[in-house]
Design a protein around this motif. Structure first.
Motif, mmCIF file in Angstrom:
data_model
loop_
_atom_site.group_PDB
_atom_site.id
_atom_site.type_symbol
_atom_site.label_atom_id
_atom_site.label_comp_id
_atom_site.label_asym_id
_atom_site.label_seq_id
_atom_site.Cartn_x
_atom_site.Cartn_y
_atom_site.Cartn_z
ATOM 1 N N ASP A 268 0.809 -1.222 0.000
ATOM 2 C CA ASP A 268 0.000 0.000 0.000
ATOM 3 C C ASP A 268 0.840 1.268 0.000
ATOM 4 N N CYS A 269 2.159 1.128 0.063
ATOM 5 C CA CYS A 269 2.989 2.338 0.158
ATOM 6 C C CYS A 269 4.321 2.159 -0.556
ATOM 7 N N VAL A 270 4.298 1.522 -1.717
ATOM 8 C CA VAL A 270 5.534 1.335 -2.471
ATOM 9 C C VAL A 270 6.041 2.693 -2.944
ATOM 10 N N PRO A 271 7.243 3.100 -2.552
ATOM 11 C CA PRO A 271 7.739 4.434 -2.923
ATOM 12 C C PRO A 271 8.304 4.457 -4.341
ATOM 13 N N ASP A 272 8.279 5.630 -4.945
ATOM 14 C CA ASP A 272 8.896 5.787 -6.257
ATOM 15 C C ASP A 272 10.417 5.760 -6.159
ATOM 16 N N ASN A 273 10.922 6.254 -5.030
ATOM 17 C CA ASN A 273 12.358 6.256 -4.775
ATOM 18 C C ASN A 273 12.607 5.702 -3.375
ATOM 19 N N PRO A 274 13.797 5.150 -3.132
ATOM 20 C CA PRO A 274 14.064 4.581 -1.805
ATOM 21 C C PRO A 274 13.839 5.600 -0.689
ATOM 22 N N GLN A 275 13.201 5.136 0.380
ATOM 23 C CA GLN A 275 12.865 5.995 1.506
ATOM 24 C C GLN A 275 13.454 5.421 2.796
ATOM 25 N N LYS A 276 13.627 6.303 3.791
ATOM 26 C CA LYS A 276 14.080 5.846 5.094
ATOM 27 C C LYS A 276 12.955 5.101 5.800
ATOM 28 N N LEU A 277 13.301 3.993 6.433
ATOM 29 C CA LEU A 277 12.346 3.310 7.292
ATOM 30 C C LEU A 277 12.008 4.206 8.476
ATOM 31 N N LYS A 278 10.774 4.114 8.938
ATOM 32 C CA LYS A 278 10.310 4.952 10.036
ATOM 33 C C LYS A 278 10.374 4.180 11.359
ATOM 34 N N THR A 279 10.885 4.825 12.387
ATOM 35 C CA THR A 279 10.948 4.197 13.709
ATOM 36 C C THR A 279 9.595 4.337 14.396
ATOM 37 N N VAL A 280 8.939 3.216 14.621
ATOM 38 C CA VAL A 280 7.653 3.208 15.312
ATOM 39 C C VAL A 280 7.869 3.301 16.816
ATOM 40 N N VAL A 281 8.804 2.520 17.317
ATOM 41 C CA VAL A 281 9.152 2.598 18.735
ATOM 42 C C VAL A 281 10.593 2.118 18.896
ATOM 43 N N LYS A 282 11.304 2.738 19.802
ATOM 44 C CA LYS A 282 12.674 2.351 20.110
ATOM 45 C C LYS A 282 12.703 1.825 21.541
ATOM 46 N N LEU A 283 13.004 0.558 21.690
ATOM 47 C CA LEU A 283 13.050 -0.088 22.997
ATOM 48 C C LEU A 283 14.508 -0.123 23.437
ATOM 49 N N LYS A 284 14.909 0.888 24.208
ATOM 50 C CA LYS A 284 16.316 1.117 24.514
ATOM 51 C C LYS A 284 16.713 0.534 25.866
ATOM 52 N N ASP A 285 17.932 0.009 25.902
ATOM 53 C CA ASP A 285 18.604 -0.340 27.155
ATOM 54 C C ASP A 285 17.844 -1.324 28.024
#
Length: 517
Positions: free
Chosen positions: A466-483
């Motif tokens: 549903d969201c194939v980009p025309d050009n390469p895109q950065k992946l989006k961080t949904v959540v960062k589970l740190k440390d």
């Protein structure tokens, strides 16, 4: 604990025919759908709410070493961990209890676990062996399989062919017939061999094989036929062909295999992937989207100063896309007179002397047959202990190129296939960080220092289709589970049936996560 969300809309109104409890209940019953009926907003709410949940401390013993791989059973009820300390650990995924520990499962560290069916799983090790286990009687393995000569890193199961497929750092890929009764019989077929093989994965439907290498590129084998793979790619040298592409040189020993790249080929068609956001060198981790749409890989550059996660589309493309995907490279060629003056007893040598291995040399010598030049797919290389580029000396390619002159200086170009990318922290040098997809394919879990990041294709957490980009895109961080861990995370895995995530680190810890709403 700190979290980072790609979208601040944590209180978004969910408009869906399914509520959260309904989704979880449906998945707990194993009622998976190809396209889940809940919408993107609910998916974003679920995944952005992932957090560790408190349980009794289960693994904190240093003698386990790193948790190199994690695998759920097909029904999601069991979790098996592969340990650097030669152990295999079994957990009850419902209550996260450690229910069994197999000490000395292998002679060296355990690298990978793969469930073959509801009750049996396989493990592989740096001891070059593969073992089959039954969860109903885990004390001893049911089979020990030998064939590889170096560290075994991958185990796949081809339901289509009813065989187990493994790869190792000896460069070989084996297909194992587990129905063979005796371990002393030849239970495997060597279906592929190449220098620099790092990882191998199959799509769930068994129609594609993807290979990651230590040379900065990946290989897709479309329309996979394991039965004929060894024959079809018998003398093909991927690294030699790749060298032609990057050096703008032509070697007849490479260009004779242009037919393997033809979009009209109906089995074991080759395609290379070489578009990365960095100067990729070693592609160390590889996973396939649950629907077979794309591959996620992790790579490092030659100096190990950069590490990236990259998504590549691996689906079939329109044959028209390949019509101009080649280049002609002019080479100075010797004429027929010069070739014929070479003494018959003189061994032609050039840069590629010794490129053929001793095993391959022996195999070629066993079969001295010569096939018709009109059918190059069945043509045998000459029975000689070296493989030269075909540029100098007597060679067996001249007759072929007299009939196919358009192929001699033609080199196939690779189509761009990268869709998304993300730079990672360069930590834990020397250790492979195993990525994974969520069961619905919306999320990539990526080890990140002492934690893990959940990455999506866009801010809305949509499926890739549903969201194939025309050009390469950065992946989006949904959540960062740190440390959450005290050491570098090197493995992670989503449950196939529940909204449950597990991570393992170099310090023997295993952590469990789920949506906390």
């Amino acid at each position: 604990m700190s979290s980072e969300t790609s979208s601040p809309k944590r209180t978004v109104k969910v408009e869906s025919n399914l509520n959260l409890l309904g989704v979880i209940e449906k998945r707990s019953l194993g009622l998976k759908e190809y396209r889940p009926s809940y919408n993107d907003s609910l998916a974003l709410k679920l995944y952005s709410s992932f957090s560790q949940y408190e349980i009794e401390k289960v693994v904190r013993e240093p003698h386990f070493g790193g948790i190199f791989n994690l695998e759920f059973s097909l029904d999601g009820k069991l979790l098996v961990a592969a340990c650097q300390g030669k152990q295999v650990l079994l957990f009850d995924a419902a209550n996260q209890k450690l229910i069994n520990t197999v000490e000395g499962a292998h002679i060296k560290c355990v690298n990978c676990v793969r469930f073959l069916n509801d009750t049996n799983f396989a493990t592989c090790s740096d001891d070059a062996s593969i073992k089959i286990w039954d969860v109903r009687s885990i004390k001893n393995c049911t089979k020990t399989l030998h064939g590889h000569s170096n560290w075994v890193k991958n185990i796949e199961w081809s339901e289509k062919d009813d065989v187990m497929v493994t790869s190792a750092f000896d460069g070989s890929i084996y297909a194992w017939n587990l129905k063979t009764q005796s371990e002393n019989n030849m239970m495997y077929d060597k279906v592929f061999l190449m220098n620099g093989l790092m990882r191998m994965k199959l799509t769930d439907d068994g129609t594609k094989m993807v290979i990651a290498t230590t040379n900065g590129y990946m290989i897709i084998i479309h329309d996979l036929n394991l039965t004929t793979l060894a024959t079809d790619l018998r003398s093909f040298r991927p690294n030699l062909y790749r060298l032609m592409q990057v050096s703008d040189q032509c070697f007849p020993v490479g260009t004779i295999f242009n037919y393997l790249f033809s979009p009209n080929r109906t089995r074991n068609r080759i395609e290379f992937i070489d578009d990365f956001p960095n100067e990729a060198e070693v592609i160390s981790s590889l996973q396939i989207h649950p629907h077979g749409w794309c591959a996620v890989s992790r790579n490092i550059n030659s100096s190990e100063s950069e590490e990236w996660t990259t998504i590549h589309d691996i689906q079939d493309r329109d044959p028209k896309d390949y019509e101009d995907a080649f280049t002609y490279i002019e080479e100075e060629e010797l004429d027929e007179g010069e070739e014929s003056e070479e003494p018959l007893n003189q061994r032609p040598t050039d840069l590629w002397m010794g490129y053929i291995s001793l095993d391959e040399y022996r195999n070629h010598n066993r079969d001295g047959s010569r096939a018709s030049m009109n059918n190059w797919e069945n043509f045998q290389l000459p029975a000689m202990g070296i493989l030269n580029s075909g540029l100098i000396g007597l060679n067996s390619y001249s007759a072929y190129f007299r009939q196919h002159p358009e192929q001699r200086n033609k080199v196939i170009k690779n189509l761009p296939r990268m869709t998304h990318f993300k730079e990672e922290k360069t930590v834990g040098k020397g250790f492979i960080k195993e990525l994974c997809f969520s069961s619905d394919g919306r999320i990539i879990a990526s080890p990140y220092d002492r934690g893990v990041r959940l990455l999506a294709f866009n801010d809305k957490c949509q499926e890739l289709c549903d969201c194939v980009p025309d050009n390469p895109q950065k992946l989006k961080t949904v959540v960062k589970l740190k440390d959450y861990h005290e050491d570098i995370v090197v493995s992670c895995k989503f449950s196939p049936t529940h909204y449950q995530l597990v991570t393992g680190c170099l310090g023997s810890e295993i952590k469990w996560y789920q949506p906390v709403l």
